[in-house]
Design a protein around this motif. Structure first.
Motif, mmCIF file in Angstrom:
data_model
loop_
_atom_site.group_PDB
_atom_site.id
_atom_site.type_symbol
_atom_site.label_atom_id
_atom_site.label_comp_id
_atom_site.label_asym_id
_atom_site.label_seq_id
_atom_site.Cartn_x
_atom_site.Cartn_y
_atom_site.Cartn_z
ATOM 1 N N ILE A 1 0.818 -1.204 0.000
ATOM 2 C CA ILE A 1 0.000 0.000 0.000
ATOM 3 C C ILE A 1 0.856 1.260 0.000
ATOM 4 C CG2 ILE A 1 -0.234 0.309 2.501
ATOM 5 C CD1 ILE A 1 -3.280 0.817 1.937
ATOM 6 N N ASN A 2 2.133 1.143 0.381
ATOM 7 C CA ASN A 2 3.012 2.312 0.302
ATOM 8 C C ASN A 2 3.989 2.209 -0.872
ATOM 9 O OD1 ASN A 2 4.560 0.313 1.491
ATOM 10 N ND2 ASN A 2 5.454 1.648 3.060
ATOM 11 N N SER A 3 3.514 1.545 -1.934
ATOM 12 C CA SER A 3 4.216 1.518 -3.214
ATOM 13 C C SER A 3 3.313 2.159 -4.261
ATOM 14 C CB SER A 3 4.547 0.075 -3.630
ATOM 15 O OG SER A 3 4.850 0.011 -5.011
ATOM 16 N N ASP A 4 3.753 3.251 -4.859
ATOM 17 C CA ASP A 4 2.946 3.907 -5.880
ATOM 18 C C ASP A 4 2.730 2.992 -7.090
ATOM 19 O OD1 ASP A 4 2.762 6.201 -4.329
ATOM 20 O OD2 ASP A 4 4.523 7.132 -5.244
ATOM 21 N N ILE A 5 3.728 2.182 -7.389
ATOM 22 C CA ILE A 5 3.598 1.236 -8.507
ATOM 23 C C ILE A 5 2.478 0.241 -8.227
ATOM 24 C CG2 ILE A 5 4.738 -0.685 -9.689
ATOM 25 C CD1 ILE A 5 7.373 0.829 -9.369
ATOM 26 N N ASP A 6 2.475 -0.353 -7.034
ATOM 27 C CA ASP A 6 1.449 -1.335 -6.696
ATOM 28 C C ASP A 6 0.072 -0.701 -6.589
ATOM 29 O OD1 ASP A 6 3.293 -3.325 -6.715
ATOM 30 O OD2 ASP A 6 3.281 -3.724 -4.563
ATOM 31 N N ASN A 7 0.006 0.523 -6.071
ATOM 32 C CA ASN A 7 -1.292 1.191 -5.988
ATOM 33 C C ASN A 7 -1.860 1.473 -7.375
ATOM 34 O OD1 ASN A 7 -1.466 1.187 -3.209
ATOM 35 N ND2 ASN A 7 -0.546 3.210 -2.977
ATOM 36 N N GLN A 8 -1.006 1.830 -8.321
ATOM 37 C CA GLN A 8 -1.470 2.047 -9.686
ATOM 38 C C GLN A 8 -2.004 0.755 -10.286
ATOM 39 O OE1 GLN A 8 -1.217 5.273 -11.280
ATOM 40 N NE2 GLN A 8 -2.687 4.294 -12.642
ATOM 41 N N LEU A 9 -1.261 -0.334 -10.070
ATOM 42 C CA LEU A 9 -1.719 -1.635 -10.546
ATOM 43 C C LEU A 9 -3.045 -2.018 -9.897
ATOM 44 C CD1 LEU A 9 1.590 -3.710 -10.618
ATOM 45 C CD2 LEU A 9 0.059 -3.344 -12.556
ATOM 46 N N PHE A 10 -3.155 -1.779 -8.601
ATOM 47 C CA PHE A 10 -4.360 -2.133 -7.852
ATOM 48 C C PHE A 10 -5.566 -1.363 -8.391
ATOM 49 C CE2 PHE A 10 -7.376 -2.035 -4.388
ATOM 50 C CZ PHE A 10 -7.253 -3.277 -3.774
ATOM 51 N N ASP A 11 -5.409 -0.078 -8.610
ATOM 52 C CA ASP A 11 -6.518 0.757 -9.045
ATOM 53 C C ASP A 11 -6.890 0.499 -10.509
ATOM 54 O OD1 ASP A 11 -6.605 1.893 -6.527
ATOM 55 O OD2 ASP A 11 -5.366 3.615 -7.091
ATOM 56 N N ASP A 12 -5.884 0.323 -11.360
ATOM 57 C CA ASP A 12 -6.152 0.159 -12.783
ATOM 58 C C ASP A 12 -6.645 -1.236 -13.134
ATOM 59 O OD1 ASP A 12 -5.343 2.734 -13.164
ATOM 60 O OD2 ASP A 12 -3.406 2.250 -14.075
ATOM 61 N N ASN A 13 -6.347 -2.217 -12.273
ATOM 62 C CA ASN A 13 -6.660 -3.613 -12.586
ATOM 63 C C ASN A 13 -7.467 -4.287 -11.480
ATOM 64 O OD1 ASN A 13 -4.748 -4.085 -15.104
ATOM 65 N ND2 ASN A 13 -3.529 -3.021 -13.563
ATOM 66 N N PHE A 14 -8.302 -3.507 -10.795
ATOM 67 C CA PHE A 14 -8.995 -4.024 -9.622
ATOM 68 C C PHE A 14 -9.772 -5.309 -9.918
ATOM 69 C CE2 PHE A 14 -12.770 -4.412 -6.970
ATOM 70 C CZ PHE A 14 -12.221 -4.398 -5.703
ATOM 71 N N GLN A 15 -10.608 -5.292 -10.950
ATOM 72 C CA GLN A 15 -11.428 -6.472 -11.234
ATOM 73 C C GLN A 15 -10.567 -7.648 -11.686
ATOM 74 O OE1 GLN A 15 -14.622 -6.577 -10.393
ATOM 75 N NE2 GLN A 15 -14.607 -8.768 -10.859
ATOM 76 N N ALA A 16 -9.501 -7.362 -12.428
ATOM 77 C CA ALA A 16 -8.596 -8.428 -12.847
ATOM 78 C C ALA A 16 -7.891 -9.052 -11.649
ATOM 79 C CB ALA A 16 -7.571 -7.884 -13.838
ATOM 80 N N ILE A 17 -7.580 -8.240 -10.635
ATOM 81 C CA ILE A 17 -6.958 -8.773 -9.417
ATOM 82 C C ILE A 17 -7.940 -9.681 -8.687
ATOM 83 C CG2 ILE A 17 -6.074 -8.144 -7.134
ATOM 84 C CD1 ILE A 17 -5.008 -5.543 -8.510
ATOM 85 N N ALA A 18 -9.187 -9.232 -8.563
ATOM 86 C CA ALA A 18 -10.206 -10.075 -7.940
ATOM 87 C C ALA A 18 -10.365 -11.380 -8.707
ATOM 88 C CB ALA A 18 -11.532 -9.324 -7.874
ATOM 89 N N GLN A 19 -10.397 -11.284 -10.024
ATOM 90 C CA GLN A 19 -10.523 -12.481 -10.850
ATOM 91 C C GLN A 19 -9.306 -13.385 -10.676
ATOM 92 O OE1 GLN A 19 -13.350 -13.079 -13.153
ATOM 93 N NE2 GLN A 19 -12.474 -15.111 -12.786
ATOM 94 N N GLY A 20 -8.113 -12.781 -10.579
ATOM 95 C CA GLY A 20 -6.899 -13.569 -10.413
ATOM 96 C C GLY A 20 -6.883 -14.346 -9.118
ATOM 97 N N ILE A 21 -7.266 -13.701 -8.024
ATOM 98 C CA ILE A 21 -7.323 -14.403 -6.743
ATOM 99 C C ILE A 21 -8.350 -15.525 -6.803
ATOM 100 C CG2 ILE A 21 -7.909 -14.172 -4.288
ATOM 101 C CD1 ILE A 21 -6.820 -11.288 -4.460
ATOM 102 N N ALA A 22 -9.532 -15.223 -7.361
ATOM 103 C CA ALA A 22 -10.569 -16.245 -7.487
ATOM 104 C C ALA A 22 -10.103 -17.401 -8.366
ATOM 105 C CB ALA A 22 -11.847 -15.625 -8.038
ATOM 106 N N ASP A 23 -9.452 -17.077 -9.481
ATOM 107 C CA ASP A 23 -8.989 -18.128 -10.386
ATOM 108 C C ASP A 23 -7.929 -19.006 -9.727
ATOM 109 O OD1 ASP A 23 -10.702 -17.284 -12.338
ATOM 110 O OD2 ASP A 23 -9.169 -16.352 -13.611
ATOM 111 N N GLY A 24 -7.050 -18.403 -8.906
ATOM 112 C CA GLY A 24 -6.065 -19.202 -8.186
ATOM 113 C C GLY A 24 -6.723 -20.195 -7.251
ATOM 114 N N ILE A 25 -7.790 -19.771 -6.597
ATOM 115 C CA ILE A 25 -8.550 -20.663 -5.706
ATOM 116 C C ILE A 25 -9.241 -21.750 -6.521
ATOM 117 C CG2 ILE A 25 -10.500 -20.776 -4.102
ATOM 118 C CD1 ILE A 25 -9.760 -17.821 -3.353
ATOM 119 N N LEU A 26 -9.933 -21.336 -7.589
ATOM 120 C CA LEU A 26 -10.680 -22.290 -8.408
ATOM 121 C C LEU A 26 -9.756 -23.290 -9.098
ATOM 122 C CD1 LEU A 26 -13.197 -19.743 -9.952
ATOM 123 C CD2 LEU A 26 -13.744 -21.514 -8.269
ATOM 124 N N ASP A 27 -8.602 -22.831 -9.579
ATOM 125 C CA ASP A 27 -7.632 -23.731 -10.196
ATOM 126 C C ASP A 27 -7.227 -24.835 -9.223
ATOM 127 O OD1 ASP A 27 -7.661 -22.225 -12.494
ATOM 128 O OD2 ASP A 27 -5.739 -21.234 -12.121
#
Length: 255
Positions: free
Chosen positions: A147-173
């Motif tokens: 949360i104190n990385s500007d790079i990670d915050n940009q990724l988090f904000d720009d790819n929020f739904q993809a991150i949610a999908q990625g976590i879900a897909d890791g579980i489902l896989d």
């Protein structure tokens, strides 16, 4: 009988978690936990939450809640922090110990998040954490970037739904379950999912220059860079190996 997953949004209420420039971990992870849970529900899993609003429960209380619910798996979602801002970035997933299906799930989640653009910091053992120690089911704790990385915050904000999908897909896989809407005979290889079309087109151009049959599949606000259309899983695996050897993150997409 469907798997029951307890999704935990870290911190909450009087405990903001890590804070950076007014941004609070408890808010980021609640939004992400709810998004992950919705995807899992849509894929047929029984999902419960330790919190769906801004309330505080101790880690021990969260573990007891999961135990009492008879959950099959416990997934806690957090964001990381480092003493000095913008010095460390990336995702890591924590487990009590590196054994069994929890370790496999942690690795799968990290691998999915790496495809989005996060640095993969690996799976780490944290036997002192109550939500990993006191839960009676396989448990993982996902640190979705710093949360104190500007790079990670940009990724988090720009790819929020993809991150949610990625976590879900890791579980489902890990559970051997195809995500909702992926039933079908054909397979493609996904090498990235972006909110920013320019990022997607940069990857597309690189793939095409290497003679890969790549294209962009646009939908739900994301530009997904994919390769090929294969009738069999064996053919898809062959292409996946080629792409990995060329340095691309990969995921086989069915349907």
């Amino acid at each position: 009988m469907a798997y029951k997953i307890m999704i935990d949004a870290g911190h909450g209420g009087r405990d903001p978690g890590a804070v950076y420039n007014g941004r609070q971990e408890k808010d980021d992870v609640l939004a992400l936990a709810l998004a992950v849970g919705q995807i899992l529900e849509d894929s047929g899993l029984d999902v419960e939450y330790t919190r769906t609003t801004d309330i505080y429960e101790s880690p021990g209380e969260k573990a007891r809640e999961a135990n009492n619910a008879g959950a099959d798996f416990f997934v806690s979602i957090h964001r990381n922090s480092f003493p000095r801002p913008n010095e460390v970035s990336g995702v890591e997933t924590l487990v009590y110990d590196r054994s069994g299906i929890k370790n496999e799930m942690a690795e799968n989640v990290n691998r999915q998040l790496e495809k989005i653009g996060f640095r993969n910091l690996g799976v780490k053992e944290r036997p002192n954490l109550a939500v990993l120690r006191r839960t009676q089911m396989p448990a993982i704790l996902v640190e979705a970037g710093f949360i104190n990385s500007d790079i990670d915050n940009q990724l988090f904000d720009d790819n929020f739904q993809a991150i949610a999908q990625g976590i879900a897909d890791g579980i489902l896989d890990t559970l051997g379950i195809k995500p909702s809407g992926t039933m079908g005979a054909a397979y493609t290889i996904q090498t990235g999912a972006f909110r920013n079309e320019d990022y997607a087109r940069t990857m597309l151009d690189r793939l095409l220059s290497q003679n890969y049959p790549a294209f962009i599949a646009e939908g739900n606000g994301y530009y997904r860079v994919q390769v090929g259309n294969f009738d069999t899983l064996e053919e898809a695996h062959m292409m996946e190996r080629r792409l990995r050897q060329s340095g691309y993150p990969t995921a086989i997409i069915a349907g």
